[in-house]
Design a protein around this motif. Sequence first.
Motif, PDB file in Angstrom:
ATOM      1  N   THR A   1       0.850  -1.193   0.000  1.00 55.96           N
ATOM      2  CA  THR A   1       0.000   0.000   0.000  1.00 55.96           C
ATOM      3  C   THR A   1       0.885   1.242   0.000  1.00 55.96           C
ATOM      4  O   THR A   1       2.107   1.148  -0.047  1.00 55.96           O
ATOM      5  N   SER A   2       0.255   2.384   0.100  1.00 56.29           N
ATOM      6  CA  SER A   2       0.965   3.664   0.067  1.00 56.29           C
ATOM      7  C   SER A   2       1.493   4.097   1.429  1.00 56.29           C
ATOM      8  O   SER A   2       1.830   5.260   1.607  1.00 56.29           O
TER       9      SER A   2
ATOM     10  N   ARG B   1      -4.311   5.760   0.810  1.00 54.56           N
ATOM     11  CA  ARG B   1      -4.083   7.013   0.081  1.00 54.56           C
ATOM     12  C   ARG B   1      -5.034   8.116   0.555  1.00 54.56           C
ATOM     13  O   ARG B   1      -4.640   9.265   0.722  1.00 54.56           O
ATOM     14  N   ALA B   2      -6.291   7.747   0.759  1.00 53.36           N
ATOM     15  CA  ALA B   2      -7.280   8.741   1.190  1.00 53.36           C
ATOM     16  C   ALA B   2      -6.955   9.287   2.574  1.00 53.36           C
ATOM     17  O   ALA B   2      -7.090  10.488   2.822  1.00 53.36           O
ATOM     18  N   LEU B   3      -6.511   8.426   3.480  1.00 59.22           N
ATOM     19  CA  LEU B   3      -6.191   8.870   4.832  1.00 59.22           C
ATOM     20  C   LEU B   3      -4.912   9.703   4.887  1.00 59.22           C
ATOM     21  O   LEU B   3      -4.773  10.587   5.733  1.00 59.22           O
ATOM     22  N   LEU B   4      -3.982   9.416   3.988  1.00 62.60           N
ATOM     23  CA  LEU B   4      -2.698  10.115   3.994  1.00 62.60           C
ATOM     24  C   LEU B   4      -2.715  11.413   3.190  1.00 62.60           C
ATOM     25  O   LEU B   4      -1.711  12.128   3.150  1.00 62.60           O
ATOM     26  N   SER B   5      -3.843  11.721   2.545  1.00 58.70           N
ATOM     27  CA  SER B   5      -3.914  12.959   1.768  1.00 58.70           C
ATOM     28  C   SER B   5      -4.927  13.909   2.395  1.00 58.70           C
ATOM     29  O   SER B   5      -5.757  13.509   3.206  1.00 58.70           O
TER      30      SER B   5
ATOM     31  N   ILE C   1      -5.608  11.879   8.308  1.00 62.48           N
ATOM     32  CA  ILE C   1      -5.150  11.162   9.495  1.00 62.48           C
ATOM     33  C   ILE C   1      -4.496  12.110  10.498  1.00 62.48           C
ATOM     34  O   ILE C   1      -4.668  11.953  11.705  1.00 62.48           O
ATOM     35  N   GLU C   2      -3.760  13.120  10.024  1.00 60.74           N
ATOM     36  CA  GLU C   2      -3.131  14.066  10.947  1.00 60.74           C
ATOM     37  C   GLU C   2      -4.177  14.913  11.655  1.00 60.74           C
ATOM     38  O   GLU C   2      -4.065  15.194  12.853  1.00 60.74           O
ATOM     39  N   GLU C   3      -5.212  15.306  10.915  1.00 56.80           N
ATOM     40  CA  GLU C   3      -6.299  16.057  11.540  1.00 56.80           C
ATOM     41  C   GLU C   3      -7.029  15.180  12.552  1.00 56.80           C
ATOM     42  O   GLU C   3      -7.395  15.633  13.640  1.00 56.80           O
ATOM     43  N   ALA C   4      -7.222  13.907  12.218  1.00 57.69           N
ATOM     44  CA  ALA C   4      -7.892  12.977  13.132  1.00 57.69           C
ATOM     45  C   ALA C   4      -7.095  12.803  14.423  1.00 57.69           C
ATOM     46  O   ALA C   4      -7.663  12.765  15.518  1.00 57.69           O
TER      47      ALA C   4
ATOM     48  N   THR D   1     -17.245   5.966  -7.263  1.00 54.83           N
ATOM     49  CA  THR D   1     -16.100   6.641  -6.664  1.00 54.83           C
ATOM     50  C   THR D   1     -16.123   6.468  -5.148  1.00 54.83           C
ATOM     51  O   THR D   1     -17.172   6.242  -4.549  1.00 54.83           O
ATOM     52  N   PHE D   2     -14.939   6.578  -4.551  1.00 52.53           N
ATOM     53  CA  PHE D   2     -14.776   6.415  -3.110  1.00 52.53           C
ATOM     54  C   PHE D   2     -14.222   7.698  -2.510  1.00 52.53           C
ATOM     55  O   PHE D   2     -13.518   8.450  -3.168  1.00 52.53           O
ATOM     56  N   ALA D   3     -14.509   7.897  -1.241  1.00 51.70           N
ATOM     57  CA  ALA D   3     -13.932   9.014  -0.495  1.00 51.70           C
ATOM     58  C   ALA D   3     -13.985   8.688   0.991  1.00 51.70           C
ATOM     59  O   ALA D   3     -14.822   7.905   1.434  1.00 51.70           O
ATOM     60  N   VAL D   4     -13.060   9.265   1.728  1.00 51.35           N
ATOM     61  CA  VAL D   4     -13.102   9.159   3.183  1.00 51.35           C
ATOM     62  C   VAL D   4     -13.865  10.368   3.690  1.00 51.35           C
ATOM     63  O   VAL D   4     -13.584  11.504   3.293  1.00 51.35           O
ATOM     64  N   ARG D   5     -14.839  10.140   4.543  1.00 48.85           N
ATOM     65  CA  ARG D   5     -15.628  11.221   5.120  1.00 48.85           C
ATOM     66  C   ARG D   5     -15.484  11.181   6.632  1.00 48.85           C
ATOM     67  O   ARG D   5     -15.601  10.126   7.248  1.00 48.85           O
ATOM     68  N   ALA D   6     -15.219  12.330   7.185  1.00 46.99           N
ATOM     69  CA  ALA D   6     -15.020  12.444   8.629  1.00 46.99           C
ATOM     70  C   ALA D   6     -16.297  12.928   9.292  1.00 46.99           C
ATOM     71  O   ALA D   6     -16.990  13.785   8.753  1.00 46.99           O
ATOM     72  N   GLY D   7     -16.577  12.381  10.458  1.00 48.43           N
ATOM     73  CA  GLY D   7     -17.757  12.780  11.209  1.00 48.43           C
ATOM     74  C   GLY D   7     -17.435  13.721  12.336  1.00 48.43           C
ATOM     75  O   GLY D   7     -18.035  13.643  13.392  1.00 48.43           O
TER      76      GLY D   7
END
Length: 182
Positions: free
Chosen positions: A36-37, A79-83, A104-107, A128-134
């Motif tokens: 992985t990345s 990739r989504a968490l690291l960007s 991930i840094e914001e989390a 399409t995929f995306a990470v969404r934060a709650g």
Amino acid sequence: MFKIYQASVAFAEMNEIPEHDFNALDKELRNITQRTSIAPSERKGRADLFDEASICVLRFVHTAKRFGFDRFQLDRLARALLSAETLPGRYLNADGVRRALPVIEEAIERTREGEVFDLSLVMYRDGTFAVRAGWSDPKTYEAEEMLAALEATSGKRPPEAAFVFPASRLIAELLDRLSKAD
């Protein structure tokens, strides 16, 4: 900085992995970082060293792997968490440069501040995929403008499915264990 072995010890404790399965877990985590990345931050001798953000991403990716995600989905998640998100929440100002924090840094920051939130890997109807934060930030005027512009060009995309992590709890547990390993 942490070695994969330290992450393996922490993950084994959190997941209550029996001692006789520890080597398999350690090997699995090494394989994930190779496929992985999730890149090491530095190298010390022959050992790759990872920062806490990368170890946290590894925790999420490992959890998704245990759930049944395939290699390509795992890399997409990493990739989504690291960007940084398209509509970033927080910024880091360093040496006169303002950069958006990766998810991930914001989390990690928000977890340290005591906020409780989930992170979701969302798949939209168009595939399409995306990470969404709650997390609970009110949108800024700038973010509202960007969101309106994005929706005007691409239309609203309704989500089809989501995989949800209790992110703040997972991060807090991991940071606690890593602080003892350091």
